[in-house]
Write an enzyme that holds these catalytic residues in place. Sequence first.
Site, PDB file in Angstrom:
ATOM      1  N   ASP A  73      -0.145 -31.372   6.064  1.00 49.60           N
ATOM      2  CA  ASP A  73       0.757 -30.801   5.056  1.00 49.60           C
ATOM      3  C   ASP A  73       1.506 -31.928   4.334  1.00 49.60           C
ATOM      4  O   ASP A  73       1.636 -33.036   4.873  1.00 49.60           O
ATOM      5  CB  ASP A  73       1.795 -29.893   5.726  1.00 49.60           C
ATOM      6  CG  ASP A  73       1.146 -28.723   6.454  1.00 49.60           C
ATOM      7  OD1 ASP A  73       0.035 -28.327   6.061  1.00 49.60           O
ATOM      8  OD2 ASP A  73       1.758 -28.236   7.416  1.00 49.60           O
TER       9      ASP A  73
HETATM   10  N1  URA Z   1      -0.358 -28.346  11.789  1.00 45.04           N
HETATM   11  C1  URA Z   1       0.569 -28.079  10.839  1.00 45.04           C
HETATM   12  O1  URA Z   1       1.276 -27.093  10.917  1.00 45.04           O
HETATM   13  N2  URA Z   1       0.676 -28.948   9.813  1.00 45.04           N
HETATM   14  C2  URA Z   1      -0.033 -30.090   9.705  1.00 45.04           C
HETATM   15  O2  URA Z   1       0.144 -30.847   8.751  1.00 45.04           O
HETATM   16  C3  URA Z   1      -0.988 -30.343  10.700  1.00 45.04           C
HETATM   17  C4  URA Z   1      -1.126 -29.464  11.734  1.00 45.04           C
END
Ligand code: URA
Length: 243
Positions: A101
């Site tokens: 993310d």
């Molecule tokens: N899980 C998440 O919630 N976000 C990420 O960026 C990676 C794994």
Amino acid sequence: MRLDKFICKSTELTRTEAKKVLKSGEVRVNGDVAKNAAMQVHENNTITIDGQQLSARGSRYYILHKVVDSICSNVDEGYPSVLNFIEVDKAFDLHIAGRLDADTTGLVLLTDDGRWSHNVISPKKQCQKTYRVWLRNGIDDDKLAVLVTKFAQGLQLQGEDSLTRPAILTRVAAEDLLDEQCYKSEVLLTITEGKYHQVKRMFAAVGNRVVRLHREQIGAIVLGDLAPGEWRALSPDEIALFS
Ligand code: URA
């Protein structure tokens, strides 16, 4: 591989430029003029442009320490793509093997080898990804024991038709904490799949909230002391892990 792809991989040309060169009749495969971009070629074919022999450039493999407010996408959209950090020719021809993310930091793998990235991200391959997670609500030892069992058994996340695969939750040893104030709220979680926002949703499913997330390890590849925003080519041993 397609002839136009081979030309792109072994020269500085873009796909469009490769097609133009093909049309011009300057490309020969084993001595014969080749104009068909979709023609299948192999590394042992002799491919020339204007008499100059091309040699296949191998695939490329990199590790990056992703910073906050960058995105794992091949286009800049709101935030810059992580591909802007990789200072190599045609960086945007690479793809990301396991996205993070925009607000997640840490280890990102980039390559132009589709089979290799499949081995990293396919749930069937069960490659372990380890995240350091900071939580809004601290977890005491009793609560931790309950969560360790729940995460090992699998959670039902909203909108998913199967439980999460067994995951490993551990406390960070006091001497390894990145934030000394966070003994009860800084944990490590290892998962072997990559459902959408998986780590955040797993903690939300048990009534907590992820306030910061950082990926430290994929399989045996560790971020180590690579500084935020820095990148390097993977070593042959690291590449071999998913080949
Ligand atoms: N899980 C998440 O919630 N976000 C990420 O960026 C990676 C794994």
